[in-house]
Design a protein around this motif. Structure first.
Motif, PDB file in Angstrom:
ATOM      1  N   VAL A  77       8.313   0.048  11.435  1.00 25.47           N
ATOM      2  CA  VAL A  77       7.622   1.230  11.958  1.00 25.47           C
ATOM      3  C   VAL A  77       6.119   1.001  11.933  1.00 25.47           C
ATOM      4  N   HIS A  92      10.023   1.631   7.269  1.00 26.82           N
ATOM      5  CA  HIS A  92       8.623   1.443   6.911  1.00 26.82           C
ATOM      6  C   HIS A  92       8.449   0.272   5.950  1.00 26.82           C
ATOM      7  N   ASP A 117      11.325   4.679  -0.483  1.00 28.20           N
ATOM      8  CA  ASP A 117      11.777   3.449   0.152  1.00 28.20           C
ATOM      9  C   ASP A 117      13.110   2.946  -0.385  1.00 28.20           C
ATOM     10  N   SER A 172       4.429  10.086   7.139  1.00 28.04           N
ATOM     11  CA  SER A 172       4.455   9.121   6.046  1.00 28.04           C
ATOM     12  C   SER A 172       3.136   8.399   5.855  1.00 28.04           C
ATOM     13  N   ASP A 173       2.579   7.895   6.937  1.00 28.03           N
ATOM     14  CA  ASP A 173       1.410   7.016   6.819  1.00 28.03           C
ATOM     15  C   ASP A 173       0.339   7.353   7.846  1.00 28.03           C
ATOM     16  N   SER A 214      14.199   6.359   7.571  1.00 30.47           N
ATOM     17  CA  SER A 214      13.187   5.888   6.633  1.00 30.47           C
ATOM     18  C   SER A 214      12.187   6.973   6.228  1.00 30.47           C
ATOM     19  N   ASN A 230       3.029   3.254  13.015  1.00 26.72           N
ATOM     20  CA  ASN A 230       2.494   4.522  13.510  1.00 26.72           C
ATOM     21  C   ASN A 230       0.990   4.419  13.717  1.00 26.72           C
TER      22      ASN A 230
END
Length: 302
Positions: free
Chosen positions: A25, A269, A248, A34-35, A224, A27
């Motif tokens: 992933v 991820h 995770d 998430s990030d 995820s 992004n």
């Protein structure tokens, strides 16, 4: 649970390693759940893409629009500005890149820049030009179950039987794609965990994997770091949801179980533990029965 560890179907032109593929992933957004913001700058996104590849990712999924519940959409120009340089650089370096977009123009320009697959979380519903573009481009297409954009989607999380409904609605989208000229062998499906789904719906869809596989197309599972895992892992005393970056292990567990059931690809991820897990699932599924290996005889070592 049936353990095969081998995908029930594949997509042409992509790796077929006799195990589930692992999609890293990436992004390129300021607001992903998430990030968000970590990889917004192109140089950082490209570097992270190479890190995911070094961990063993088979594919990279590059997205410039957050689809977390409640997220606002960026403009088409902003989405393109985010993803185009990243796709161009990573594809130019030899990576197999999927573009995560609901917009046909973004799909077109990133495919021209080297993307080899379109991952459309709307299944062609958000942009009526998407399916005709995919048909003309002749690239693999992931068709996800979707009911509404992020800002409104959880209002639509109502089902009598979530598995049967998702399978039926995905079947309709596959038919629409084929009617638009997309070759059936280029189509994969994704049940859309978390998209107009509660945690209970997500678990039911995972448990109902065989029904998803009955569509006869490769199945992508994208669990995820999602909220339903954070709720599962909540602190038993405070009820506080587990942080996204601390999900995770659970994400890898879902990926392994999905791979064991025959998933074509899992989205992650954290690539390395996920890849390790799907390799275990493949080895387990490929192992012969004990009587075929002489396991009933005494071992000569512990």
């Amino acid at each position: 649970m049936r353990v095969s560890g081998v995908p029930t179907a594949y997509l042409p032109g992509l790796p077929q390693p006799r195990r589930a593929l692992v999609m890293g992933v990436l992004n390129v957004t300021p607001d992903s759940f998430s990030d968000g913001g970590q990889w917004l700058e192109p140089d950082k996104a490209i570097a992270h893409g190479h890190e995911l590849l070094a961990e063993g990712a088979d594919l990279l999924d590059v997205g410039g629009e957050s689809t977390r519940p409640g997220a606002d959409r960026p403009s088409e120009e902003e989405e393109l500005a985010r993803v185009l340089p990243v796709v161009r650089a990573l594809a130019g370096a030899g990576a197999l890149v999927s573009v995560d977009t609901m917009r046909s123009r973004v799909a077109q320009e990133t495919v021209e820049a080297g993307a080899v697959m379109v991952n459309d979380v709307s299944g062609g519903l958000a942009d009526p030009r998407m399916l005709p573009f995919v048909a003309a481009a002749g690239v693999p297409y992931i068709c996800m179950h979707w009911r509404a954009h992020a800002a409104q989607m959880q209002r639509h999380a109502t089902y009598d039987d979530v598995v049967e409904t998702v399978v039926s609605e995905l079947s309709d989208r596959l038919a629409a794609a084929e009617a638009a000229g997309v070759a059936p062998e280029l189509l994969a499906v994704d049940p859309g965990l978390g998209f107009a789904k509660t945690g209970e719906h997500n678990w039911a869809l995972l448990a109902g994997f065989d029904r998803l596989a009955s569509l006869g197309r490769p199945v992508l599972i994208a669990a995820s770091r999602k909220t339903f895992l954070g709720n599962l892992l909540a602190d038993p005393e405070t009820g506080q949801r587990r942080r996204t970056v601390d999900r995770d292990d659970a994400s890898a567990a879902v990926a392994v179980l999905a791979a064991a059931a025959g998933a074509w690809c899992v989205r992650s991820h954290a690539v390395r533990p996920t890849l390790d897990g799907v390799k275990v699932a493949a080895a387990w599924g490929a192992a012969p029965a004990g009587h075929e290996t002489g396991r009933d005889r005494p071992e000569s070592h512990p």
